[in-house]
Design a protein around this motif. Structure first.
Motif, PDB file in Angstrom:
ATOM      1  N   ASP A 145       0.852  -1.185   0.000  1.00 44.29           N
ATOM      2  CA  ASP A 145       0.000   0.000   0.000  1.00 44.29           C
ATOM      3  C   ASP A 145       0.891   1.241   0.000  1.00 44.29           C
ATOM      4  N   CYS A 146       0.935   1.934  -1.121  1.00 41.85           N
ATOM      5  CA  CYS A 146       1.815   3.097  -1.248  1.00 41.85           C
ATOM      6  C   CYS A 146       1.263   4.339  -0.548  1.00 41.85           C
ATOM      7  N   ALA A 147       0.016   4.292  -0.101  1.00 43.73           N
ATOM      8  CA  ALA A 147      -0.610   5.473   0.476  1.00 43.73           C
ATOM      9  C   ALA A 147       0.084   5.953   1.746  1.00 43.73           C
ATOM     10  N   GLY A 148       0.727   5.043   2.477  1.00 44.66           N
ATOM     11  CA  GLY A 148       1.385   5.414   3.724  1.00 44.66           C
ATOM     12  C   GLY A 148       2.867   5.722   3.573  1.00 44.66           C
ATOM     13  N   GLN A 149       3.321   5.882   2.323  1.00 49.59           N
ATOM     14  CA  GLN A 149       4.752   6.089   2.080  1.00 49.59           C
ATOM     15  C   GLN A 149       5.005   7.393   1.321  1.00 49.59           C
ATOM     16  N   ARG A 150       6.265   7.855   1.368  1.00 49.42           N
ATOM     17  CA  ARG A 150       6.690   8.978   0.539  1.00 49.42           C
ATOM     18  C   ARG A 150       6.980   8.425  -0.853  1.00 49.42           C
ATOM     19  N   ASN A 151       6.355   9.010  -1.846  1.00 47.86           N
ATOM     20  CA  ASN A 151       6.430   8.459  -3.195  1.00 47.86           C
ATOM     21  C   ASN A 151       7.148   9.393  -4.162  1.00 47.86           C
ATOM     22  N   LEU A 152       7.364   8.897  -5.371  1.00 49.47           N
ATOM     23  CA  LEU A 152       8.059   9.685  -6.379  1.00 49.47           C
ATOM     24  C   LEU A 152       7.255  10.910  -6.794  1.00 49.47           C
ATOM     25  N   SER A 153       7.951  11.984  -7.076  1.00 52.91           N
ATOM     26  CA  SER A 153       7.336  13.173  -7.657  1.00 52.91           C
ATOM     27  C   SER A 153       7.290  12.999  -9.175  1.00 52.91           C
ATOM     28  N   ASN A 204      11.143   3.009  -4.466  1.00 48.45           N
ATOM     29  CA  ASN A 204      12.269   2.261  -5.031  1.00 48.45           C
ATOM     30  C   ASN A 204      11.828   1.355  -6.171  1.00 48.45           C
ATOM     31  N   TRP A 205      10.811   0.515  -5.907  1.00 52.20           N
ATOM     32  CA  TRP A 205      10.424  -0.391  -6.990  1.00 52.20           C
ATOM     33  C   TRP A 205       9.766   0.350  -8.142  1.00 52.20           C
ATOM     34  N   GLU A 206       9.158   1.527  -7.852  1.00 52.29           N
ATOM     35  CA  GLU A 206       8.610   2.303  -8.971  1.00 52.29           C
ATOM     36  C   GLU A 206       9.742   2.893  -9.814  1.00 52.29           C
ATOM     37  N   ALA A 220       6.534  14.006 -18.569  1.00 53.28           N
ATOM     38  CA  ALA A 220       5.314  14.603 -18.029  1.00 53.28           C
ATOM     39  C   ALA A 220       5.635  15.994 -17.495  1.00 53.28           C
ATOM     40  N   PRO A 221       4.701  16.942 -17.618  1.00 51.77           N
ATOM     41  CA  PRO A 221       4.955  18.285 -17.074  1.00 51.77           C
ATOM     42  C   PRO A 221       5.116  18.238 -15.566  1.00 51.77           C
ATOM     43  N   VAL A 222       6.084  18.995 -15.066  1.00 51.89           N
ATOM     44  CA  VAL A 222       6.341  19.029 -13.627  1.00 51.89           C
ATOM     45  C   VAL A 222       5.588  20.208 -13.025  1.00 51.89           C
ATOM     46  N   PRO A 223       4.625  19.963 -12.132  1.00 52.47           N
ATOM     47  CA  PRO A 223       3.878  21.070 -11.525  1.00 52.47           C
ATOM     48  C   PRO A 223       4.754  21.858 -10.561  1.00 52.47           C
ATOM     49  N   GLU A 224       4.396  23.129 -10.357  1.00 48.71           N
ATOM     50  CA  GLU A 224       5.151  23.947  -9.416  1.00 48.71           C
ATOM     51  C   GLU A 224       5.053  23.375  -8.013  1.00 48.71           C
ATOM     52  N   MET A 225       3.857  22.949  -7.629  1.00 48.66           N
ATOM     53  CA  MET A 225       3.653  22.295  -6.336  1.00 48.66           C
ATOM     54  C   MET A 225       3.422  20.820  -6.600  1.00 48.66           C
ATOM     55  N   LEU A 226       4.389  19.991  -6.260  1.00 49.60           N
ATOM     56  CA  LEU A 226       4.283  18.573  -6.537  1.00 49.60           C
ATOM     57  C   LEU A 226       3.191  17.951  -5.690  1.00 49.60           C
ATOM     58  N   GLU A 227       2.362  17.136  -6.329  1.00 45.17           N
ATOM     59  CA  GLU A 227       1.249  16.503  -5.643  1.00 45.17           C
ATOM     60  C   GLU A 227       1.425  15.000  -5.625  1.00 45.17           C
ATOM     61  N   ARG A 228       0.782  14.389  -4.665  1.00 53.07           N
ATOM     62  CA  ARG A 228       0.825  12.944  -4.558  1.00 53.07           C
ATOM     63  C   ARG A 228       0.139  12.325  -5.765  1.00 53.07           C
ATOM     64  N   GLU A 229       0.719  11.256  -6.305  1.00 52.65           N
ATOM     65  CA  GLU A 229       0.189  10.607  -7.485  1.00 52.65           C
ATOM     66  C   GLU A 229       0.093   9.110  -7.271  1.00 52.65           C
ATOM     67  N   ASP A 230      -0.610   8.468  -8.176  1.00 56.16           N
ATOM     68  CA  ASP A 230      -0.726   7.020  -8.139  1.00 56.16           C
ATOM     69  C   ASP A 230       0.645   6.394  -8.299  1.00 56.16           C
ATOM     70  N   SER A 231       0.988   5.439  -7.408  1.00 57.66           N
ATOM     71  CA  SER A 231       2.318   4.818  -7.456  1.00 57.66           C
ATOM     72  C   SER A 231       2.288   3.390  -8.000  1.00 57.66           C
ATOM     73  N   SER A 232       1.229   3.034  -8.713  1.00 55.99           N
ATOM     74  CA  SER A 232       1.148   1.680  -9.254  1.00 55.99           C
ATOM     75  C   SER A 232       2.194   1.505 -10.342  1.00 55.99           C
ATOM     76  N   PRO A 233       2.835   0.324 -10.400  1.00 59.14           N
ATOM     77  CA  PRO A 233       3.830   0.099 -11.440  1.00 59.14           C
ATOM     78  C   PRO A 233       3.198   0.093 -12.821  1.00 59.14           C
ATOM     79  N   ARG A 234       3.985   0.476 -13.808  1.00 58.47           N
ATOM     80  CA  ARG A 234       3.463   0.499 -15.168  1.00 58.47           C
ATOM     81  C   ARG A 234       3.957  -0.700 -15.951  1.00 58.47           C
TER      82      ARG A 234
END
Length: 220
Positions: free
Chosen positions: A63-71, A103-105, A206-220
Motif C-alpha cells: 500500500d503506497c498510500a502510507g509512504q513517501r512516493n516519487l514526484s 524504489n520499486w517504482e 510529463a509536465p512538472v507542476p510547481e507544487m508537486l502533488e501525490r500521485e498514483d504509485s502503481s507500477p506500469r
C-alpha cells in the motif's frame, strides 16, 4: 557533485572503506564506457520524491498510500535513466530493489523487470540492532559481488542511509554510484546523475507542476 560526501576517516575506523575511495573518480563519459563493458554494480538511490508527506504507515508494504512516493520529476528522471541505459547499450543482468514504493517504482519505470529484496529495506525504520547490522552487511555484499555475466551489470535501487553505513558514501536522490566489485570491498568509480544520460523523448516527459502533488504509485 553537491551534497555528496565520503567520510574516509570514519570508514577506516569502521573497516568499511571501499578500495580506492575518493581517489581519481571517473567522469560521466568514462563511467558510461566502463558500464558498457560490464562487470560493475550500480547503486541507484531512488529518484526524486514528493517531500510533502513522509513515510508514516508501513504495515502493508504493498500500500503506497502510507509512504513517501516519487514526484513527477522523479518519474521523469527514472524513465530518462532507463532510456539512457538502453540508448547507450549498457547491459543489465539484474535489477534489485528495496520493497518501498519509491524504489520499486523507480526500477519499474526504468527497467520494467526487477526483484524486490527485503535485505535492502530502509534502515531508519529498523530498530533491532541485529537486523540493522544484517542490512548493512547485506548491502555491502551486494556491492562487492560481481554479476554472473562479466559482460553485464547489476543495478541496486536502495536508500541513502543504508549506503552511508555500508561504505560511508552519501549521494542525492536519483544519483547512481558506480562500483567495481571485489572480494576485499567495492571500489567507487564515480557517480552519475540523470542529466548525464541523453535527453529523453519529449513524449516520455510529463509536465512538472510547481507544487508537486501525490500521485498514483502503481507500477506500469
Amino acid at each position: 557533485m553537491p551534497g555528496r560526501t565520503c567520510g574516509v576517516v570514519g570508514a577506516l575506523l569502521l573497516g568499511l572503506m571501499p578500495a580506492g575511495l575518493g581517489a581519481g573518480e571517473l567522469d560521466a563519459e568514462q563511467l558510461i564506457e566502463r558500464l558498457q563493458g560490464g562487470g560493475l554494480v550500480v547503486f541507484w538511490r531512488h529518484a526524486e520524491t514528493d517531500r510533502v508527506r513522509d513515510d508514516y504507515d508501513l504495515s502493508d508494504m504493498d500500500d503506497c498510500a502510507g509512504q513517501r512516493n516519487l514526484s513527477t520529476l522523479g518519474r521523469n528522471h527514472a524513465r530518462r535513466v532507463g532510456d539512457g541505459f538502453r540508448a547507450l547499450d549498457i547491459p543489465v543482468e539484474q535489477v534489485l530493489t528495496s520493497p518501498f514504493c519509491r524504489n520499486w517504482e523507480t526500477a519499474s519505470l526504468a527497467f520494467e523487470d526487477y526483484e524486490i529484496r527485503y535485505d535492502l529495506f530502509n534502515l531508519p525504520w529498523v530498530q533491532d540492532e541485529e537486523r540493522r547490522a544484517h542490512l548493512i552487511d547485506g548491502l555491502r555484499r551486494h556491492l562487492q559481488t560481481p554479476p554472473a555475466d562479466p559482460a553485464s551489470n547489476i543495478v541496486v535501487v536502495g536508500h541513502d542511509l543504508n549506503l552511508r553505513h555500508a561504505v560511508d558514501l552519501e549521494i542525492q536522490e536519483a544519483e547512481l554510484a558506480v562500483f567495481e566489485p571485489a572480494h576485499e570491498g567495492p571500489r567507487l568509480l564515480g557517480v552519475l546523475a540523470p542529466s548525464d544520460f541523453p535527453e529523453p523523448d519529449i513524449e516520455r516527459v510529463a509536465p512538472v507542476p510547481e507544487m508537486l502533488e501525490r500521485e498514483d504509485s502503481s507500477p506500469r
